[in-house]
Write a protein that holds these residues in place. Structure first.
Motif, PDB file in Angstrom:
ATOM      1  N   ALA A 184       0.837  -1.194   0.000  1.00  0.00           N
ATOM      2  CA  ALA A 184       0.000   0.000   0.000  1.00  0.00           C
ATOM      3  C   ALA A 184       0.875   1.247   0.000  1.00  0.00           C
ATOM      4  N   SER A 185       0.314   2.316  -0.478  1.00  0.00           N
ATOM      5  CA  SER A 185       0.983   3.602  -0.446  1.00  0.00           C
ATOM      6  C   SER A 185       1.302   3.944   1.012  1.00  0.00           C
ATOM      7  N   ASP A 186       2.519   4.449   1.255  1.00  0.00           N
ATOM      8  CA  ASP A 186       2.974   4.838   2.594  1.00  0.00           C
ATOM      9  C   ASP A 186       3.273   3.650   3.513  1.00  0.00           C
ATOM     10  N   VAL A 235       7.710  -3.020 -13.981  1.00  0.00           N
ATOM     11  CA  VAL A 235       7.766  -2.356 -12.683  1.00  0.00           C
ATOM     12  C   VAL A 235       9.123  -1.662 -12.553  1.00  0.00           C
ATOM     13  N   SER A 236       9.097  -0.486 -11.980  1.00  0.00           N
ATOM     14  CA  SER A 236      10.354   0.235 -11.725  1.00  0.00           C
ATOM     15  C   SER A 236      10.388   0.639 -10.261  1.00  0.00           C
ATOM     16  N   ILE A 237      11.544   0.448  -9.642  1.00  0.00           N
ATOM     17  CA  ILE A 237      11.723   0.815  -8.239  1.00  0.00           C
ATOM     18  C   ILE A 237      12.676   1.994  -8.159  1.00  0.00           C
ATOM     19  N   ALA A 280       4.348   1.038 -11.902  1.00  0.00           N
ATOM     20  CA  ALA A 280       4.028  -0.091 -12.779  1.00  0.00           C
ATOM     21  C   ALA A 280       3.375   0.458 -14.026  1.00  0.00           C
ATOM     22  N   ARG A 281       3.753  -0.085 -15.174  1.00  0.00           N
ATOM     23  CA  ARG A 281       3.091   0.367 -16.405  1.00  0.00           C
ATOM     24  C   ARG A 281       2.714  -0.835 -17.250  1.00  0.00           C
ATOM     25  N   GLN A 300       0.799   4.989 -12.187  1.00  0.00           N
ATOM     26  CA  GLN A 300       0.590   5.251 -10.758  1.00  0.00           C
ATOM     27  C   GLN A 300       1.943   5.179 -10.042  1.00  0.00           C
ATOM     28  N   GLU A 301       2.090   5.993  -9.029  1.00  0.00           N
ATOM     29  CA  GLU A 301       3.311   5.947  -8.229  1.00  0.00           C
ATOM     30  C   GLU A 301       2.914   5.643  -6.787  1.00  0.00           C
TER      31      GLU A 301
END
Ligand SMILES: Nc1nc2c(c(=O)[nH]1)N[C@H]1C(S)=C(S)[C@@H](COP(=O)(O)O)O[C@H]1N2
Ligand SMILES: [Mo]
Length: 341
Positions: free
Chosen positions: A239-241, A267-269, A307-308, A334-335
């Motif tokens: 989840a975000s945060d 996916v990119s980190i 993710a794209r 989305q980030e």
């Protein structure tokens, strides 16, 4: 669920959206008016206009016809609207105005054939039982949408009376709704009471005032109807945060596109290279695809996960949403920011 009343609009927390099928209780809701309560004893579906045999069908009549079940993702065209940097009017959805169910009902084409469509007919108008006042109009407006006849015939549209194996709940259109697979949710008219075959292009409020992309191109305003859902992926986990330990991190999510099946999700980190995620589960033609990828997360502090998705028609999510006046189709990447400890 995060809901606003009058009319009732609810979005689903992303953490509840990880599965192929969304439990009915978690399915997002989008209403423009107060929800109508329809009595089965008096409810009929009327098919009128340019047809050889006008029909009036009870739910029992419809249930006696050939039925089909399909897994279909519904997404509100305004989903992600709050991602536009310049605010747009309308419900400020984050990313939870999307869900997937298995819908059961009569193929729309079967009902059209039973009524016998006249050659003059060009569009099918679908009317819901809900109505109310809308801005800029003094008359009461019903929720009505049309589909071009050839589009409807090529689609696998259903007149659905069941959702996830149970009768449609009131909020999702009891006793009957249209499901137009691959299209943004607005096409899937709930509380359906009338189908009218018409000769001209329908220009009602929810067809031409709303649910239109209004872009500025070369200094001119261009208007395009909102139709097929754009390619999108969503990170549902973490989840975000979220606070996560350094080390291997499982990233999971969903991806869908109205135009074609999903080809890949990357996916990119922390702004690093795009890495291909593993597509999981079934590829239902009109349902979202689950995906996951486990990657090492090093260091400490806040990092961004992105993710794209790309579909088999070659559509890929853009980095930024393409601004349009009414804020539709915001399918940008989305980030999700997480804290590594
Ligand atoms: N009759 C009627 N049908 C409707 C609507 C509505 O307000 N009235 N909203 C549309 C919109 S904009 C969406 S996104 C979907 C939402 O379906 P759900 O509430 O079952 O999730 O229903 C569509 N069908
Ligand atoms: Mo919507």
């Amino acid at each position: 669920m995060i809901c606003h009343a009058d009319p009732l609009n609810c979005e689903t927390p992303l953490a509840r959206l990880g599965d192929e099928i969304t439990p009915t209780a978690d399915f997002y809701a989008r209403n423009h008016f107060a929800m109508p309560t329809l009595e089965l004893s008096t409810w009929r579906l009327r098919i009128s206009g340019q047809v050889e045999r006008p029909l009036s069908l009870s739910l029992q009549d419809l249930k006696a016809m050939r039925s089909e079940s399909q897994v279909v993702t519904l997404e509100c065209a305004g989903n992600g609207r709050s991602m536009f940097s310049a605010a747009t009017e309308g419900e400020q959805w984050t990313l939870g105005a999307v869900s997937t169910a298995e819908w059961t009902g009569v193929p729309l084409v079967d009902v059209l054939d039973r009524a016998g469509v006249e050659p003059r007919a060009r569009e099918i108008l679908f009317r819901g039982a809900d109505r109310g006042s809308v801005e800029g109009q003094t008359i009461i407006t019903a929720f009505e949408r049309s589909l071009a006849l050839d589009v409807a015939r090529d689609s696998r549209s259903l007149l659905a009376y069941a959702m996830n194996g149970e009768p449609l709940p009131e909020r999702h259109g009891y006793p009957l709704r249209l499901i137009v697979p691959g299209w943004y949710g607005v096409a899937s008219v709930k509380w359906l009471t009338e189908i009218e075959l018409i000769e001209n292009a329908f220009a009602g409020y929810f067809q031409t005032d709303k649910y239109v992309y209004e872009w500025e191109r070369d200094g001119r305003v261009v208007r395009d109807p909102v139709t097929v859902a754009r390619v999108r992926s969503m990170i549902t986990e973490p989840a975000s945060d979220a606070e996560i330990p350094a080390g291997n991190l499982a990233i999971r999510g969903l991806a869908w596109s109205g135009a074609a099946p999903i080809a890949r999700v990357e996916v990119s980190i922390g702004g690093g290279p795009w890495r291909k995620a593993r597509l999981m589960g079934n590829q239902n033609r009109y349902g979202w695809r689950r995906w996951e990828l486990t990657l090492p997360v090093l260091g400490q502090g806040t990092i961004a996960l992105r993710a794209r998705a790309t579909d088999l028609a070659g559509n890929m999510q853009p980095a930024l949403p393409e601004w349009n006046r009414l804020g539709y189709g915001a399918n940008s990447i989305q980030e999700v920011a997480v804290r590594v400890r």
